[in-house]
Write a protein that holds these residues in place. Structure first.
Motif, short mmCIF file in Angstrom:
data_model
loop_
_atom_site.label_atom_id
_atom_site.label_comp_id
_atom_site.label_asym_id
_atom_site.label_seq_id
_atom_site.Cartn_x
_atom_site.Cartn_y
_atom_site.Cartn_z
N VAL A 1 53.74 -3.60 12.19
CA VAL A 1 54.83 -5.15 13.05
C VAL A 1 55.56 -5.09 12.82
O VAL A 1 56.45 -4.79 13.57
N ALA A 2 55.10 -4.86 10.57
CA ALA A 2 56.92 -6.13 10.35
C ALA A 2 58.14 -4.60 10.21
O ALA A 2 59.33 -4.84 10.31
N GLY A 3 56.99 -3.34 10.59
CA GLY A 3 58.27 -2.03 10.32
C GLY A 3 59.01 -1.94 11.78
O GLY A 3 60.33 -1.87 11.47
N PRO B 1 50.20 -19.36 13.55
CA PRO B 1 51.01 -18.52 13.98
C PRO B 1 51.25 -17.66 14.47
O PRO B 1 52.18 -17.04 14.69
N ILE B 2 50.24 -16.61 14.49
CA ILE B 2 49.86 -15.24 15.09
C ILE B 2 50.36 -15.60 16.51
O ILE B 2 51.86 -14.62 17.44
N SER B 3 49.88 -16.54 17.40
CA SER B 3 49.78 -17.02 18.48
C SER B 3 52.10 -16.97 18.99
O SER B 3 52.41 -16.66 20.07
N LEU B 4 52.58 -18.39 17.73
CA LEU B 4 54.11 -18.46 17.98
C LEU B 4 54.27 -17.14 17.29
O LEU B 4 55.38 -17.03 18.35
N LEU C 1 49.37 -7.30 17.81
CA LEU C 1 48.98 -8.84 17.39
C LEU C 1 48.23 -9.28 18.66
O LEU C 1 47.09 -9.51 18.13
N ALA C 2 48.42 -9.26 19.45
CA ALA C 2 47.63 -10.00 20.55
C ALA C 2 46.14 -8.88 20.88
O ALA C 2 44.94 -9.53 20.65
N TYR D 1 40.44 -9.02 18.84
CA TYR D 1 39.44 -8.34 18.25
C TYR D 1 38.69 -8.90 17.34
O TYR D 1 37.43 -8.92 16.79
N ASP D 2 39.14 -10.41 16.43
CA ASP D 2 38.81 -10.72 15.77
C ASP D 2 37.67 -12.11 16.28
O ASP D 2 36.83 -12.39 15.68
N SER D 3 38.63 -11.98 17.81
CA SER D 3 37.71 -13.58 18.62
C SER D 3 36.26 -12.08 19.01
O SER D 3 35.38 -13.34 18.95
#
Length: 245
Positions: free
Chosen positions: A24-26, A98-101, A221-222, A227-229
Motif C-alpha cells: 500500500v505504501a509503495g 485509523p484504517i477507515s480514516l 485496506l478495505a 478479512y479480519d472481521s
C-alpha cells in the motif's frame, strides 16, 4: 492481522501485515511522486528540502515542506489517539478507526484530477499533505499493532537493520539464534520487496489511470478490514460452540 496484540501476536501476523501495508505504501508513494512530485511516505527528504529553501531564502516553499512534515506527524498523532481511545473503551476493532480514516483520505485524493502545471500548485500541495497524513496514520497504526516490529512507509531503518542482521549471520552459530535471525531477515525482505512491487505496479498503472491508481490501496485496506472481521466472527462462533458443548 490487526487485532492480535501482545503475546497473541505471531510472526505470521506481522508478516501478513508487513506485506500488505508496505505494498500500500509503495503504491501511495509512487502516485505521490508521479502525480504530485512529492515523496509521501517519509519526511527525511522534506527536511533536506526545507533546509535548502530556507538557505536560499525561498520562504514560501519553506512553509510547504514544514506543512508536509507536520501533516505526517498529525497523521501519526491522530492514529495513536484513536487507538488509545478505542482501547480504553474496550472496542475490539480499535485498529479499524485509523484504517477507515486512511481509506477516506485516499479516496478524497483519488477523486482529484490535478494536471501537472504550476497553476495547480496549491491544490497539489494540499493533496500531498493529505497523502502524508494518510501515511502517518498507517505508520503509527502498524508500529503500535506490531509493537514496533513492523514499519511500512520508509526503508532507511529497515536497510540498516537488515545489514546488521546479515552480518550477524556470519557470527551466530546457535541454531535457535540463526532461526530467529532468518525470520527477522525474511520479514524485512518482505517489507522491502512488497514496497518495491507496489511502487513498480503502481507506476505502470498510474500511466493509464493517473491518480485514480489510489483505488488499489483503498481496495487492499478495505479487504484487510473485511478479512479480519470475518476471522473474528469465526472465532466467536467457535467459542460459542465450545461453550455449548
Amino acid at each position: 492481522m490487526f487485532r492480535h496484540t501482545g503475546k497473541g501476536r505471531t510472526y505470521l501476523h506481522n508478516l501478513r501485515l508487513a506485506s500488505l501495508l508496505s505494498a500500500v505504501a509503495g503504491i501511495v508513494n509512487i502516485v505521490g511522486v508521479l502525480g504530485l512530485n512529492t515523496l509521501t511516505t517519509n519526511v527525511t527528504g522534506h527536511f533536506a528540502f526545507l533546509s535548502e529553501e530556507f538557505v536560499t531564502k525561498n520562504y514560501g516553499l519553506v512553509w510547504v515542506y514544514l506543512f508536509y512534515v507536520m501533516f505526517f506527524l498529525a497523521g501519526a498523532f491522530v492514529s495513536s489517539t484513536l487507538i488509545e481511545i478505542a482501547a480504553r473503551r474496550n472496542v475490539i476493532h480499535s485498529y479499524a478507526l485509523p484504517i477507515s480514516l486512511e481509506i477516506i483520505v485516499l479516496l478524497v485524493v483519488s477523486f482529484a484530477d490535478t494536471p501537472m502545471d504550476n497553476d495547480q500548485f496549491p491544490s497539489k500541495v494540499f493533496l500531498s499533505c493529505l497523502l502524508l497524513f494518510a501515511m502517518g496514520l498507517q505508520n503509527s497504526l502498524v508500529t503500535k499493532v506490531s509493537q514496533s516490529v513492523v514499519r511500512t512507509t520508509h526503508l532507511t531503518g529497515l536497510f540498516t537493520d537488515l545489514g546488521i542482521e546479515l552480518s550477524q549471520l556470519l557470527f551466530y552459530r546457535g541454531l535457535s539464534e540463526r532461526a530467529i535471525l532468518r525470520k527477522s531477515i525474511l520479514l524485512k525482505a518482505a517489507i522491502i520487496g512488497c514496497f518495491f512491487i507496489g511502487g513498480l505496479l503502481g507506476g505502470f498503472i498510474f500511466l493509464q489511470y493517473g491518480i485514480r491508481t489510489l483505488y488499489i490501496p483503498v481496495a487492499l485496506l478495505a479487504a484487510a478490514l473485511w478479512y479480519d472481521s470475518i476471522l473474528l466472527r469465526i472465532y466467536h462462533i467457535r467459542r460459542k460452540l465450545r461453550v455449548h458443548n
